[in-house]
Every structure is written in C-alpha cells, then in structure tokens.
Scaffold this motif. Structure first.
Motif, PDB file in Angstrom:
ATOM      1  N   PRO A   1       1.110  -1.398  -0.284  1.00 42.62           N
ATOM      2  CA  PRO A   1       0.225  -0.251  -0.148  1.00 42.62           C
ATOM      3  C   PRO A   1       0.891   0.856   0.126  1.00 42.62           C
ATOM      4  O   PRO A   1       1.737   1.168  -0.047  1.00 42.62           O
ATOM      5  N   TRP A   2       0.143   2.442  -0.796  1.00 45.03           N
ATOM      6  CA  TRP A   2       0.981   3.710  -0.585  1.00 45.03           C
ATOM      7  C   TRP A   2       1.177   4.491   0.471  1.00 45.03           C
ATOM      8  O   TRP A   2       2.479   4.900   1.464  1.00 45.03           O
ATOM      9  N   ASP A   3      -0.243   3.981   1.803  1.00 45.53           N
ATOM     10  CA  ASP A   3       0.058   4.449   2.947  1.00 45.53           C
ATOM     11  C   ASP A   3       0.093   3.314   3.546  1.00 45.53           C
ATOM     12  O   ASP A   3      -0.677   3.342   4.440  1.00 45.53           O
ATOM     13  N   LYS A   4       1.059   2.532   4.430  1.00 42.92           N
ATOM     14  CA  LYS A   4       1.029   1.631   5.288  1.00 42.92           C
ATOM     15  C   LYS A   4       0.462   2.311   6.656  1.00 42.92           C
ATOM     16  O   LYS A   4      -0.410   1.376   7.256  1.00 42.92           O
ATOM     17  N   ALA A   5       0.832   3.273   6.680  1.00 45.31           N
ATOM     18  CA  ALA A   5       0.397   3.808   8.801  1.00 45.31           C
ATOM     19  C   ALA A   5      -1.027   3.903   8.701  1.00 45.31           C
ATOM     20  O   ALA A   5      -1.595   3.563   9.488  1.00 45.31           O
ATOM     21  N   GLY A   6      -1.936   4.356   7.264  1.00 43.22           N
ATOM     22  CA  GLY A   6      -2.474   4.906   7.006  1.00 43.22           C
ATOM     23  C   GLY A   6      -3.040   2.954   6.966  1.00 43.22           C
ATOM     24  O   GLY A   6      -4.779   3.109   7.508  1.00 43.22           O
ATOM     25  N   VAL A   7      -2.877   2.517   6.437  1.00 45.95           N
ATOM     26  CA  VAL A   7      -3.935   1.136   6.778  1.00 45.95           C
ATOM     27  C   VAL A   7      -4.030   0.415   7.748  1.00 45.95           C
ATOM     28  O   VAL A   7      -4.964   0.116   8.656  1.00 45.95           O
ATOM     29  N   ARG A   8      -2.156   0.358   8.545  1.00 41.89           N
ATOM     30  CA  ARG A   8      -2.635   0.693   9.835  1.00 41.89           C
ATOM     31  C   ARG A   8      -3.698   0.048  10.478  1.00 41.89           C
ATOM     32  O   ARG A   8      -4.583  -0.056  11.315  1.00 41.89           O
ATOM     33  N   SER A   9      -3.549   1.928  10.528  1.00 42.58           N
ATOM     34  CA  SER A   9      -4.660   2.459  11.171  1.00 42.58           C
ATOM     35  C   SER A   9      -5.918   1.949  11.420  1.00 42.58           C
ATOM     36  O   SER A   9      -6.711   1.921  11.980  1.00 42.58           O
ATOM     37  N   THR A  10      -6.446   1.960   9.312  1.00 44.42           N
ATOM     38  CA  THR A  10      -7.837   0.973   9.453  1.00 44.42           C
ATOM     39  C   THR A  10      -7.876   0.498  10.067  1.00 44.42           C
ATOM     40  O   THR A  10      -9.181  -0.226  10.531  1.00 44.42           O
ATOM     41  N   LEU A  11      -6.862  -0.700   9.747  1.00 44.14           N
ATOM     42  CA  LEU A  11      -7.021  -1.997   9.485  1.00 44.14           C
ATOM     43  C   LEU A  11      -7.624  -2.720  12.321  1.00 44.14           C
ATOM     44  O   LEU A  11      -8.087  -2.921  12.466  1.00 44.14           O
ATOM     45  N   GLN A  12      -6.718  -1.521  12.960  1.00 47.87           N
ATOM     46  CA  GLN A  12      -7.160  -1.436  14.056  1.00 47.87           C
ATOM     47  C   GLN A  12      -8.344  -1.004  14.446  1.00 47.87           C
ATOM     48  O   GLN A  12      -9.007  -1.271  14.945  1.00 47.87           O
ATOM     49  N   ASN A  13      -8.540   0.245  13.559  1.00 45.08           N
ATOM     50  CA  ASN A  13     -10.538   1.540  14.376  1.00 45.08           C
ATOM     51  C   ASN A  13     -11.386   0.338  13.870  1.00 45.08           C
ATOM     52  O   ASN A  13     -12.216   0.833  14.516  1.00 45.08           O
ATOM     53  N   THR A  14     -11.176  -0.637  13.108  1.00 46.48           N
ATOM     54  CA  THR A  14     -12.467  -1.420  12.585  1.00 46.48           C
ATOM     55  C   THR A  14     -12.340  -2.834  13.089  1.00 46.48           C
ATOM     56  O   THR A  14     -13.470  -3.222  12.924  1.00 46.48           O
ATOM     57  N   ALA A  15     -11.726  -3.257  13.626  1.00 49.69           N
ATOM     58  CA  ALA A  15     -11.543  -4.289  14.898  1.00 49.69           C
ATOM     59  C   ALA A  15     -12.551  -4.385  15.643  1.00 49.69           C
ATOM     60  O   ALA A  15     -13.747  -5.608  15.489  1.00 49.69           O
ATOM     61  N   SER A  16     -12.539  -3.503  17.007  1.00 43.18           N
ATOM     62  CA  SER A  16     -14.219  -3.125  17.451  1.00 43.18           C
ATOM     63  C   SER A  16     -15.422  -3.174  16.789  1.00 43.18           C
ATOM     64  O   SER A  16     -16.767  -3.360  16.977  1.00 43.18           O
ATOM     65  N   LEU A  17     -15.321  -3.151  14.933  1.00 39.71           N
ATOM     66  CA  LEU A  17     -16.757  -3.148  14.300  1.00 39.71           C
ATOM     67  C   LEU A  17     -17.380  -3.877  13.755  1.00 39.71           C
ATOM     68  O   LEU A  17     -18.042  -3.764  12.947  1.00 39.71           O
ATOM     69  N   GLY A  18     -16.529  -4.639  13.910  1.00 40.07           N
ATOM     70  CA  GLY A  18     -17.041  -6.335  13.192  1.00 40.07           C
ATOM     71  C   GLY A  18     -16.572  -6.548  11.807  1.00 40.07           C
ATOM     72  O   GLY A  18     -16.796  -6.343  11.080  1.00 40.07           O
ATOM     73  N   VAL A  19     -15.751  -5.366  11.331  1.00 42.24           N
ATOM     74  CA  VAL A  19     -14.715  -5.249   9.849  1.00 42.24           C
ATOM     75  C   VAL A  19     -14.155  -6.225   9.822  1.00 42.24           C
ATOM     76  O   VAL A  19     -12.625  -6.080  10.123  1.00 42.24           O
ATOM     77  N   PHE A  20     -14.079  -7.152   9.417  1.00 46.70           N
ATOM     78  CA  PHE A  20     -13.107  -8.065   9.002  1.00 46.70           C
ATOM     79  C   PHE A  20     -12.269  -7.964   7.215  1.00 46.70           C
ATOM     80  O   PHE A  20     -12.805  -7.814   6.496  1.00 46.70           O
ATOM     81  N   TRP A  21     -11.071  -8.423   7.559  1.00 46.54           N
ATOM     82  CA  TRP A  21     -10.309  -7.940   5.934  1.00 46.54           C
ATOM     83  C   TRP A  21      -9.407  -8.752   5.671  1.00 46.54           C
ATOM     84  O   TRP A  21      -7.994  -9.149   6.038  1.00 46.54           O
ATOM     85  N   PRO A  22      -9.820 -10.283   4.780  1.00 46.24           N
ATOM     86  CA  PRO A  22      -9.064 -11.182   4.449  1.00 46.24           C
ATOM     87  C   PRO A  22      -8.390 -10.756   2.762  1.00 46.24           C
ATOM     88  O   PRO A  22      -9.417 -10.302   2.215  1.00 46.24           O
ATOM     89  N   PHE A  23      -7.446 -10.370   2.746  1.00 52.45           N
ATOM     90  CA  PHE A  23      -6.433 -10.076   1.792  1.00 52.45           C
ATOM     91  C   PHE A  23      -5.805 -11.105   0.776  1.00 52.45           C
ATOM     92  O   PHE A  23      -5.135 -11.950   1.874  1.00 52.45           O
ATOM     93  N   VAL A  24      -6.717 -11.047  -0.455  1.00 49.95           N
ATOM     94  CA  VAL A  24      -6.125 -12.044  -1.209  1.00 49.95           C
ATOM     95  C   VAL A  24      -4.570 -11.128  -2.099  1.00 49.95           C
ATOM     96  O   VAL A  24      -5.163 -10.757  -2.867  1.00 49.95           O
ATOM     97  N   GLY A  25      -4.092 -11.699  -2.016  1.00 53.57           N
ATOM     98  CA  GLY A  25      -2.695 -11.242  -2.661  1.00 53.57           C
ATOM     99  C   GLY A  25      -2.134 -12.080  -4.240  1.00 53.57           C
ATOM    100  O   GLY A  25      -2.446 -13.327  -4.408  1.00 53.57           O
ATOM    101  N   PHE A  26      -2.428 -11.294  -5.371  1.00 54.17           N
ATOM    102  CA  PHE A  26      -2.055 -11.341  -6.614  1.00 54.17           C
ATOM    103  C   PHE A  26      -0.668 -11.180  -7.304  1.00 54.17           C
ATOM    104  O   PHE A  26      -0.787 -10.143  -6.355  1.00 54.17           O
ATOM    105  N   GLY A  27      -0.116 -11.526  -8.414  1.00 51.38           N
ATOM    106  CA  GLY A  27       0.753 -10.868  -8.989  1.00 51.38           C
ATOM    107  C   GLY A  27       2.468 -11.053  -8.858  1.00 51.38           C
ATOM    108  O   GLY A  27       2.029 -12.239  -7.480  1.00 51.38           O
ATOM    109  N   ARG A  28       2.895 -10.365  -8.761  1.00 49.06           N
ATOM    110  CA  ARG A  28       4.367 -10.341  -8.201  1.00 49.06           C
ATOM    111  C   ARG A  28       5.129  -9.046  -7.577  1.00 49.06           C
ATOM    112  O   ARG A  28       6.176  -9.301  -8.062  1.00 49.06           O
TER     113      ARG A  28
END
Length: 116
Positions: free
Chosen positions: A27-54
């Motif tokens: 991601p371009w904004d790693k800190a922003g992604v980490r913040s979003t992931l931490q802030n959404t844990a208590s909301l019941g939002v789950f993020w399965p990331f699927v990696g494609f490509g090289r």
C-alpha cells in the motif's frame, strides 16, 4: 478501505462485514492501512487480503508478525496454482480463526468448511 467502512457504518448493518480485498503490491500509505485495520476491529469489519501478481506483498504477509501490533480482523493468503496445492479449508479456514466471527455469524454454533 475507508469507503467500505463508511458504507458499513452508514447502512446501519448489525452483521459483521467481510471485505475480501485483492492486493497486488504494497500500500502507498502503510500507516493509514494499519490505522484503518486497528480502528475497524471493534466494528466487526474483517479483512481477508488475497495477494495476486508479482508485486511486493510483505506488508500484508507480515501484518500479524509483529509482537507490538496484532490484528484480530486480518488474514492474508495467496491463491495456489492448482487445487491440490490449496489448503483443505481454502481462504475460509484461516478466516474462521478471526476472533468472534463464527460466533457472530452463526449465533455461537460451529460450522465446517464446505465440502470439496
């Protein structure tokens, strides 16, 4: 990510959100992604990331490797080239271990992975 979270909050959903996200590079904004992931844990939002490509996927692979920050609402997987290489439970298996997902979705009952 922010748009998906906003939609989940604005629509008044009582059920958890399971947002499967395809990634191909860091991601371009790693800190922003980490913040979003931490802030959404208590909301019941789950993020399965699927990696494609090289592209570089170390950020997603190592999200839960740090002792200082553990994300209970995140999993990462890459698709296998053949069905035989894919784990028996596929993406569902790792994601079932997300904290309280099964209890929230199934009302406390235990579900197994769909038959192959």
């Amino acid at each position: 990510m922010r748009r998906a979270v906003s939609h989940h909050e604005e629509c008044g959903a009582a059920d958890p959100a399971f947002i499967v996200t395809q990634v191909g590079d860091e991601p371009w904004d790693k800190a922003g992604v980490r913040s979003t992931l931490q802030n959404t844990a208590s909301l019941g939002v789950f993020w399965p990331f699927v990696g494609f490509g090289r592209g570089k996927l170390a950020f997603y692979k190592n999200l839960n490797a740090s002792a200082s920050a553990t994300f209970t609402n995140v999993r990462f997987t890459t698709p296998a080239k053949t069905r035989a290489q894919y784990p028996a439970n596929g993406l569902h298996g790792p994601c079932r271990r997300l904290r309280y997902l099964d209890a929230t979705v199934t009302g406390g009952s235990t579900r197994t992975a769909p038959p192959r």
